[in-house]
Motif scaffolding. Structure first.
Motif, PDB file in Angstrom:
ATOM      1  N   GLN A 122       0.818  -1.217   0.000  1.00 51.47           N
ATOM      2  CA  GLN A 122       0.000   0.000   0.000  1.00 51.47           C
ATOM      3  C   GLN A 122       0.850   1.265   0.000  1.00 51.47           C
ATOM      4  O   GLN A 122       0.358   2.352   0.231  1.00 51.47           O
ATOM      5  N   ASP A 123       2.171   1.103  -0.203  1.00 51.78           N
ATOM      6  CA  ASP A 123       3.006   2.284  -0.376  1.00 51.78           C
ATOM      7  C   ASP A 123       3.087   3.129   0.911  1.00 51.78           C
ATOM      8  O   ASP A 123       3.284   4.327   0.847  1.00 51.78           O
ATOM      9  N   CYS A 124       2.914   2.507   2.086  1.00 50.10           N
ATOM     10  CA  CYS A 124       2.862   3.311   3.310  1.00 50.10           C
ATOM     11  C   CYS A 124       4.233   3.513   3.933  1.00 50.10           C
ATOM     12  O   CYS A 124       4.434   4.435   4.720  1.00 50.10           O
ATOM     13  N   GLY A 125       5.164   2.644   3.628  1.00 48.27           N
ATOM     14  CA  GLY A 125       6.511   2.813   4.173  1.00 48.27           C
ATOM     15  C   GLY A 125       6.650   2.392   5.626  1.00 48.27           C
ATOM     16  O   GLY A 125       7.707   2.550   6.217  1.00 48.27           O
ATOM     17  N   GLY A 126       5.605   1.830   6.186  1.00 51.03           N
ATOM     18  CA  GLY A 126       5.657   1.427   7.589  1.00 51.03           C
ATOM     19  C   GLY A 126       6.762   0.427   7.878  1.00 51.03           C
ATOM     20  O   GLY A 126       7.463   0.524   8.885  1.00 51.03           O
ATOM     21  N   CYS A 127       6.958  -0.519   6.960  1.00 50.22           N
ATOM     22  CA  CYS A 127       7.967  -1.560   7.175  1.00 50.22           C
ATOM     23  C   CYS A 127       9.353  -0.946   7.286  1.00 50.22           C
ATOM     24  O   CYS A 127      10.153  -1.323   8.140  1.00 50.22           O
ATOM     25  N   ALA A 128       9.632   0.029   6.431  1.00 52.45           N
ATOM     26  CA  ALA A 128      10.964   0.638   6.443  1.00 52.45           C
ATOM     27  C   ALA A 128      11.159   1.484   7.697  1.00 52.45           C
ATOM     28  O   ALA A 128      12.268   1.597   8.209  1.00 52.45           O
ATOM     29  N   TYR A 129      10.082   2.069   8.172  1.00 54.14           N
ATOM     30  CA  TYR A 129      10.228   2.944   9.332  1.00 54.14           C
ATOM     31  C   TYR A 129      10.399   2.165  10.625  1.00 54.14           C
ATOM     32  O   TYR A 129      11.123   2.597  11.512  1.00 54.14           O
ATOM     33  N   VAL A 130       9.752   0.995  10.746  1.00 50.68           N
ATOM     34  CA  VAL A 130       9.971   0.217  11.964  1.00 50.68           C
ATOM     35  C   VAL A 130      11.188  -0.686  11.848  1.00 50.68           C
ATOM     36  O   VAL A 130      11.682  -1.193  12.848  1.00 50.68           O
ATOM     37  N   CYS A 131      11.669  -0.871  10.631  1.00 43.67           N
ATOM     38  CA  CYS A 131      12.787  -1.794  10.436  1.00 43.67           C
ATOM     39  C   CYS A 131      14.049  -1.240  11.083  1.00 43.67           C
ATOM     40  O   CYS A 131      14.413  -0.093  10.850  1.00 43.67           O
ATOM     41  N   PRO A 132      14.736  -2.047  11.900  1.00 45.90           N
ATOM     42  CA  PRO A 132      15.953  -1.532  12.531  1.00 45.90           C
ATOM     43  C   PRO A 132      17.143  -1.422  11.575  1.00 45.90           C
ATOM     44  O   PRO A 132      18.152  -0.830  11.944  1.00 45.90           O
ATOM     45  N   THR A 133      17.045  -1.992  10.376  1.00 45.83           N
ATOM     46  CA  THR A 133      18.199  -1.919   9.480  1.00 45.83           C
ATOM     47  C   THR A 133      17.921  -1.124   8.208  1.00 45.83           C
ATOM     48  O   THR A 133      18.796  -1.031   7.356  1.00 45.83           O
ATOM     49  N   CYS A 134      16.737  -0.568   8.037  1.00 44.57           N
ATOM     50  CA  CYS A 134      16.466   0.231   6.843  1.00 44.57           C
ATOM     51  C   CYS A 134      17.134   1.599   7.010  1.00 44.57           C
ATOM     52  O   CYS A 134      16.784   2.340   7.932  1.00 44.57           O
ATOM     53  N   THR A 135      18.055   1.894   6.132  1.00 44.36           N
ATOM     54  CA  THR A 135      18.815   3.130   6.312  1.00 44.36           C
ATOM     55  C   THR A 135      18.776   4.038   5.097  1.00 44.36           C
ATOM     56  O   THR A 135      19.597   4.940   4.978  1.00 44.36           O
ATOM     57  N   CYS A 136      17.858   3.811   4.173  1.00 46.86           N
ATOM     58  CA  CYS A 136      17.761   4.734   3.043  1.00 46.86           C
ATOM     59  C   CYS A 136      17.314   6.101   3.548  1.00 46.86           C
ATOM     60  O   CYS A 136      16.550   6.187   4.497  1.00 46.86           O
ATOM     61  N   PHE A 137      17.815   7.134   2.933  1.00 47.95           N
ATOM     62  CA  PHE A 137      17.414   8.461   3.379  1.00 47.95           C
ATOM     63  C   PHE A 137      17.282   9.402   2.202  1.00 47.95           C
ATOM     64  O   PHE A 137      17.669   9.094   1.080  1.00 47.95           O
ATOM     65  N   THR A 138      16.707  10.547   2.469  1.00 47.21           N
ATOM     66  CA  THR A 138      16.618  11.595   1.468  1.00 47.21           C
ATOM     67  C   THR A 138      17.169  12.871   2.087  1.00 47.21           C
ATOM     68  O   THR A 138      17.234  12.998   3.302  1.00 47.21           O
ATOM     69  N   ILE A 139      17.584  13.788   1.244  1.00 47.77           N
ATOM     70  CA  ILE A 139      18.146  15.041   1.734  1.00 47.77           C
ATOM     71  C   ILE A 139      17.306  16.173   1.162  1.00 47.77           C
ATOM     72  O   ILE A 139      17.023  16.200  -0.038  1.00 47.77           O
ATOM     73  N   SER A 140      16.886  17.072   2.024  1.00 49.84           N
ATOM     74  CA  SER A 140      16.072  18.180   1.523  1.00 49.84           C
ATOM     75  C   SER A 140      16.448  19.461   2.262  1.00 49.84           C
ATOM     76  O   SER A 140      16.965  19.412   3.374  1.00 49.84           O
ATOM     77  N   ASP A 141      16.176  20.577   1.634  1.00 49.42           N
ATOM     78  CA  ASP A 141      16.451  21.860   2.252  1.00 49.42           C
ATOM     79  C   ASP A 141      15.163  22.456   2.772  1.00 49.42           C
ATOM     80  O   ASP A 141      14.142  22.425   2.098  1.00 49.42           O
ATOM     81  N   GLN A 142      15.229  22.995   3.967  1.00 49.83           N
ATOM     82  CA  GLN A 142      14.055  23.572   4.583  1.00 49.83           C
ATOM     83  C   GLN A 142      14.337  25.041   4.869  1.00 49.83           C
ATOM     84  O   GLN A 142      15.055  25.354   5.811  1.00 49.83           O
ATOM     85  N   CYS A 191      13.456  -9.299  13.697  1.00 51.88           N
ATOM     86  CA  CYS A 191      12.754  -8.716  14.840  1.00 51.88           C
ATOM     87  C   CYS A 191      11.246  -8.856  14.694  1.00 51.88           C
ATOM     88  O   CYS A 191      10.524  -8.773  15.686  1.00 51.88           O
ATOM     89  N   GLY A 192      10.779  -9.025  13.467  1.00 46.88           N
ATOM     90  CA  GLY A 192       9.355  -9.277  13.267  1.00 46.88           C
ATOM     91  C   GLY A 192       8.470  -8.053  13.327  1.00 46.88           C
ATOM     92  O   GLY A 192       7.248  -8.167  13.273  1.00 46.88           O
ATOM     93  N   ARG A 193       9.067  -6.863  13.420  1.00 47.41           N
ATOM     94  CA  ARG A 193       8.222  -5.669  13.551  1.00 47.41           C
ATOM     95  C   ARG A 193       7.410  -5.423  12.292  1.00 47.41           C
ATOM     96  O   ARG A 193       6.251  -5.011  12.355  1.00 47.41           O
ATOM     97  N   CYS A 194       8.013  -5.672  11.112  1.00 50.35           N
ATOM     98  CA  CYS A 194       7.274  -5.408   9.870  1.00 50.35           C
ATOM     99  C   CYS A 194       6.108  -6.372   9.728  1.00 50.35           C
ATOM    100  O   CYS A 194       5.102  -6.062   9.096  1.00 50.35           O
ATOM    101  N   VAL A 195       6.240  -7.558  10.345  1.00 49.26           N
ATOM    102  CA  VAL A 195       5.135  -8.510  10.286  1.00 49.26           C
ATOM    103  C   VAL A 195       3.935  -7.934  11.021  1.00 49.26           C
ATOM    104  O   VAL A 195       2.793  -8.042  10.587  1.00 49.26           O
ATOM    105  N   GLY A 196       4.229  -7.273  12.133  1.00 49.56           N
ATOM    106  CA  GLY A 196       3.132  -6.722  12.915  1.00 49.56           C
ATOM    107  C   GLY A 196       2.528  -5.479  12.297  1.00 49.56           C
ATOM    108  O   GLY A 196       1.362  -5.176  12.513  1.00 49.56           O
TER     109      GLY A 196
END
Lengths: 351, 301
Positions: free
Chosen positions: A242-262, A323-328
């Motif tokens: 569903q394109d929510c990104g939840g798995c990557a955010y709870v994943c302890p090893t997902c380290t992709c990032f983006t850089i933006s100017d604010q 860790c199983g977090r993405c499963v949950g």
């Protein structure tokens, strides 16, 4: 026989209180909503340190924050500007109660951020951190670290490692920095006996037998390495992502990032680094609109292949730590365990 | 499975260890000034940039095919192929199409604007390996931009190369880039063939797909394209497959066909994973690949 130290459970808070004089303590704390989260402990007397539930977040967010200022800029005239790097502000920190999966994840992040070109922002935090692990004596519902070889007990990587033996913890030392934590506070510890080691081994055996989910990761790894995973698996799972990104955010090893100017004002602003996820449709889409990843068939291919194939090739192990977090968290049911099961069976189920 | 999975313990025993060099490894960008903006088409401008510090400017070296990250504080940062000759060091040409936040901002700025340049990043076309050989440069649309750097290199070292061909296809005559240089390229004994998809009433050249003109060129090659030819290809994804297959059929080995791939990149340092083709980081191991490597990468083109 190797000797370890024992720490009575009654003495744990006292030990942490001593540590808190020199370090910030981050531990799993149950908040007023009943959620267990890694949180900086501010009040050892009243904060409820919860070592029985799996923390919902990993300690990734402390070492690699969700959003982090990597530079600020000021411009005096519209055509000129200067960048300033933020002053390092990570206090000496002890992470207490880190489960083997999360601890393995930190070791993996070490490889990503500190091998080759070193990431100064991660390095600053990492070298001010000590890890006190807690072996898992009772795996949680979604755990499969036995399959990923990152638990339930760890052998290295920690500064100290605790094992729950009922009324006491057995304390192993991993690094000299951990040894110093004990040497400087010897009043809390007694040497362990042969009986304690046996009890630890017994609890290891029980933990190893206590996993609720059979996950045949080794079979999947073999299939992936040989390219035998059926293409239909990818499109079946991608359809449900569903394109929510939840798995990557709870994943302890997902380290992709983006850089933006604010921009904060016309003359100054911040450059931010924030988490990103390869499952987002905009992740690879280029300026002209072309997206090299075909969403319908490959939305989650990169995620699973990165964890289970590319990292095995590059770093010798999977970057899934079980860790199983993405499963949950996955409401589309396209988590990594689902993928592993589907790829093992060689055919679609549930269609 | 009996794999003993092992982590590299990067920080072993190093908590008290604080070498200053660790933090210095972070690369800083050079301050640069836009010295000239030349509108080439409706959507693409050629920007001439100059690194402000004269010493840094002369120290700045790159190879044809590499890219830089251009940043405008408050707007963003994006990768752009360098399209000037390496012999000009820190005086860079960047051809930029206005499609995103940063590039649309650039469309509105003029001479004298300060920007940041970091790099160069990535791999390059092996122009030295091509000495004494025929070179076939094939570009589709914006693909001419990364090719202009090798073209300029070839022009500056014309005697070192045998026959040089440029085949360039664009959607319409109005979208042709570097039109003011075609005369010069031809004068330097480069066989320039241009084709457009949608000709207008002023267009006198051939029209059609780039493969049409490539087929003609292959058919008229007197000695064929045997082992003495290198090809450099850049264009939209759909073009690679058709063009490269024709080149292979014409007898050019895959290892002598070089392509420059486009990917979205944010960090340029192999950390953010965005530009991954499988496990390959385009920012480190690309953007220039030989076609053999490309064929072994899933989803590369």
């Amino acid at each position: 026989m190797e000797r370890f130290n024992l720490l009575k459970k009654d003495h744990l808070i006292g030990f942490l209180r001593k540590l808190a004089k020199e370090y910030r303590i981050i531990a799993p704390v149950k908040n007023r909503h009943g959620d267990t989260l890694f949180t900086p402990v501010t009040d050892l007397d009243n904060d409820e340190i919860d070592l029985t539930n799996q923390p919902q977040n990993s300690i990734k967010s402390f070492l690699f924050p969700q959003t982090e200022v990597i530079a600020t800029y000021q411009s005096s005239t519209p055509d000129d500007y200067t960048f300033t790097e933020p002053e390092p502000s990570f206090p000496p920190t002890i992470f207490f109660g880190v489960r083997p999966c999360d601890l393995s994840a930190i070791l993996y992040m070490d490889v990503i951020f500190l091998k080759g070109k070193k990431d100064p922002f991660f390095l600053d935090k990492r070298r001010n951190s000590l890890l006190i692990g807690l072996n898992c004596t009772a795996p949680f519902a979604n755990c499969f670290c036995n399959a990923t070889n990152s638990g339930p007990f760890l052998e290295f990587g920690f500064d100290l490692q605790f094992t729950d033996l009922g009324d006491r913890f057995m304390v192993e030392t991993g690094r000299s920095s951990g040894e110093r934590l004990i040497e400087d506070r010897p009043q809390f510890f007694t040497p362990s006996t042969e009986k304690d080691s046996q009890a630890r081994y017994q609890s290891f055996l029980e933990a190893r037998g206590g996993f609720h989910r059979p996950v045949h990761l080794d079979q999947t790894l073999k299939k992936l390495a040989k390219g035998e995973v059926d293409e239909s698996v990818w499109s079946f799972l991608s359809e449900r992502c569903q394109d929510c990104g939840g798995c990557a955010y709870v994943c302890p090893t997902c380290t992709c990032f983006t850089i933006s100017d604010q921009p904060l004002s016309p003359t100054n602003g911040e450059r931010l680094r924030s988490w990103d996820a390869c499952t987002f449709s905009g992740f690879t889409r280029m300026a002209g609109g072309h997206n090299p990843v075909h969403r319908a068939t490959g939305a989650i291919r990169q995620r699973f292949l990165h964890k289970l194939l590319y990292d095995v090739k590059q770093h010798g192990r999977t970057s899934c730590v079980g860790c199983g977090r993405c499963v949950g968290i996955c409401f589309g049911g396209t988590d990594i365990v689902r993928f592993i099961n589907m790829s093992c069976q060689g055919e679609l189920y549930g269609t | 499975m009996n794999h003993k999975l092992e982590f590299v313990d990067v920080l072993a025993e190093s908590h008290e260890y604080r070498p200053a060099t660790d933090l210095k490894s972070f690369e800083y960008s050079h301050a640069a000034e836009i010295t000239n903006v030349y509108p080439m088409t409706e959507h693409e401008h050629l920007y001439q940039l100059r690194i402000v510090d004269p010493e840094a400017r002369s120290r700045f070296t790159f190879r044809p095919g590499q890219f830089v990250m251009l940043e405008v504080p408050g707007i963003g940062e994006a990768p752009f192929s360098i399209s000037s000759s390496p012999s000009r060091h820190g005086d860079l040409d960047l051809c930029i199409r206005h499609v995103g936040t940063l590039t649309n901002f650039l469309a509105r700025v003029g001479r004298g604007t300060r920007v940041g340049i970091s790099g160069p990043f990535g791999t390059s076309f092996p122009v030295e390996k091509m000495y004494g050989q025929n070179i076939l440069l094939i570009a589709g649309g914006l693909g001419i931009v990364p090719l202009r750097s090798p073209i300029m290199t070839v022009l500056e070292n014309r005697s070192r190369y045998r026959k040089v061909d440029i085949i360039y296809g664009a959607r319409s005559p109005a979208e042709l880039l570097y039109t003011y240089e075609y005369e010069m390229w031809r004068k330097f004994d480069i066989n320039l063939n241009i084709i457009v998809d949608h000709p207008d009433e002023t267009w006198t050249g051939p029209s059609g797909l780039i493969t049409t003109i490539l087929d003609q060129r292959i058919a008229t090659a007197s000695e064929g394209f045997s082992g003495r030819t290198f090809a450099i290809v850049c264009g939209p994804p759909v073009m690679f497959k058709f063009v490269c297959q024709r080149l292979i059929d014409a007898g050019i080995p895959m290892q002598r066909i070089f392509v420059s791939l486009e990917r979205r990149m944010h960090c340029g340092r192999g950390k953010c994973c965005r530009c991954n083709i499988g496990s390959t980081y385009t920012c480190l191991e690309g953007p220039v690949f030989d076609y053999w490597t490309v064929m072994n990468l899933k989803e590369a083109i």
